[in-house]
Design a protein around this motif. Structure first.
Motif, PDB file in Angstrom:
ATOM      1  N   ALA A  23      23.241  32.961  18.883  1.00  0.00           N
ATOM      2  CA  ALA A  23      23.493  33.749  19.373  1.00  0.00           C
ATOM      3  C   ALA A  23      24.722  34.147  20.389  1.00  0.00           C
ATOM      4  O   ALA A  23      25.450  35.242  20.471  1.00  0.00           O
ATOM      5  CB  ALA A  23      21.893  34.731  20.427  1.00  0.00           C
ATOM      6  N   LEU A  24      24.894  33.005  21.039  1.00  0.00           N
ATOM      7  CA  LEU A  24      25.767  32.626  21.960  1.00  0.00           C
ATOM      8  C   LEU A  24      27.443  32.512  21.225  1.00  0.00           C
ATOM      9  O   LEU A  24      27.828  33.662  21.646  1.00  0.00           O
ATOM     10  CB  LEU A  24      26.200  31.146  22.630  1.00  0.00           C
ATOM     11  N   LEU A  25      27.289  32.601  20.071  1.00  0.00           N
ATOM     12  CA  LEU A  25      28.331  31.931  18.950  1.00  0.00           C
ATOM     13  C   LEU A  25      28.511  34.106  18.725  1.00  0.00           C
ATOM     14  O   LEU A  25      30.157  34.277  18.672  1.00  0.00           O
ATOM     15  CB  LEU A  25      28.559  31.285  17.805  1.00  0.00           C
ATOM     16  N   ALA A  42      28.337  22.805  33.474  1.00  0.00           N
ATOM     17  CA  ALA A  42      28.891  23.919  34.482  1.00  0.00           C
ATOM     18  C   ALA A  42      27.872  24.727  34.012  1.00  0.00           C
ATOM     19  O   ALA A  42      27.344  26.086  34.600  1.00  0.00           O
ATOM     20  CB  ALA A  42      29.237  23.643  34.873  1.00  0.00           C
ATOM     21  N   GLY A  43      27.924  25.406  32.131  1.00  0.00           N
ATOM     22  CA  GLY A  43      27.990  26.427  31.754  1.00  0.00           C
ATOM     23  C   GLY A  43      26.274  26.676  31.884  1.00  0.00           C
ATOM     24  O   GLY A  43      25.695  27.743  32.065  1.00  0.00           O
ATOM     25  N   CYS A  44      26.044  25.937  31.456  1.00  0.00           N
ATOM     26  CA  CYS A  44      24.201  25.784  31.431  1.00  0.00           C
ATOM     27  C   CYS A  44      23.496  25.704  32.942  1.00  0.00           C
ATOM     28  O   CYS A  44      22.947  26.284  32.755  1.00  0.00           O
ATOM     29  CB  CYS A  44      23.866  24.536  31.037  1.00  0.00           C
ATOM     30  N   LYS A  45      24.009  25.145  33.724  1.00  0.00           N
ATOM     31  CA  LYS A  45      23.407  25.022  34.885  1.00  0.00           C
ATOM     32  C   LYS A  45      23.706  26.670  35.210  1.00  0.00           C
ATOM     33  O   LYS A  45      22.777  27.209  36.277  1.00  0.00           O
ATOM     34  CB  LYS A  45      24.274  24.123  36.125  1.00  0.00           C
ATOM     35  N   LYS A  87      20.308  27.620  28.063  1.00  0.00           N
ATOM     36  CA  LYS A  87      18.960  26.015  28.902  1.00  0.00           C
ATOM     37  C   LYS A  87      19.333  25.087  27.651  1.00  0.00           C
ATOM     38  O   LYS A  87      18.932  25.630  26.824  1.00  0.00           O
ATOM     39  CB  LYS A  87      18.442  26.429  29.440  1.00  0.00           C
ATOM     40  N   PRO A  88      19.000  24.123  28.090  1.00  0.00           N
ATOM     41  CA  PRO A  88      18.667  22.979  27.094  1.00  0.00           C
ATOM     42  C   PRO A  88      17.256  22.895  26.993  1.00  0.00           C
ATOM     43  O   PRO A  88      16.722  23.200  27.629  1.00  0.00           O
ATOM     44  CB  PRO A  88      19.574  21.386  27.853  1.00  0.00           C
ATOM     45  N   LEU A  95      30.838  23.234  17.410  1.00  0.00           N
ATOM     46  CA  LEU A  95      31.400  24.101  16.942  1.00  0.00           C
ATOM     47  C   LEU A  95      31.528  25.089  18.961  1.00  0.00           C
ATOM     48  O   LEU A  95      32.057  26.431  18.123  1.00  0.00           O
ATOM     49  CB  LEU A  95      29.828  25.373  17.369  1.00  0.00           C
ATOM     50  N   ILE A  96      31.976  24.998  19.724  1.00  0.00           N
ATOM     51  CA  ILE A  96      31.994  25.522  20.717  1.00  0.00           C
ATOM     52  C   ILE A  96      32.839  24.829  21.560  1.00  0.00           C
ATOM     53  O   ILE A  96      33.152  23.803  21.999  1.00  0.00           O
ATOM     54  CB  ILE A  96      31.192  26.152  21.922  1.00  0.00           C
TER      55      ILE A  96
END
Length: 67
Positions: A55-57, A28-31, A37-38, A18-19
């Motif tokens: 929500a991110l999309l 790196a973006g999650c960190k 966050k996972p 999707l992304i």
């Protein structure tokens, strides 16, 4: 955009479909806080909440592209 469940979890291959970013860029973006966050589902199982990805999309499609 494909049909995302309203609740539940998505694994990394589903998220990256999707992304369009690389695995290392996603982590790196999650960190850094850019991406959600996972959630650890088990000792070797990581997923993301479907609502967080939706929500991110929405946020990414609302932002004008940077040049």
């Amino acid at each position: 955009m494909s049909q995302l469940p309203s609740n539940g979890f998505l694994r990394l291959p589903q998220v990256l479909a999707l992304i369009p970013v690389s695995r290392s860029a996603w982590w790196a973006g999650c960190k850094s806080g850019r991406y959600p966050k996972p959630v650890k589902l088990g000792p070797r199982t990581t997923a993301w909440r479907a609502a967080d990805i939706a929500a991110l999309l929405e946020k990414l499609t609302a932002e004008p592209e940077e040049k």
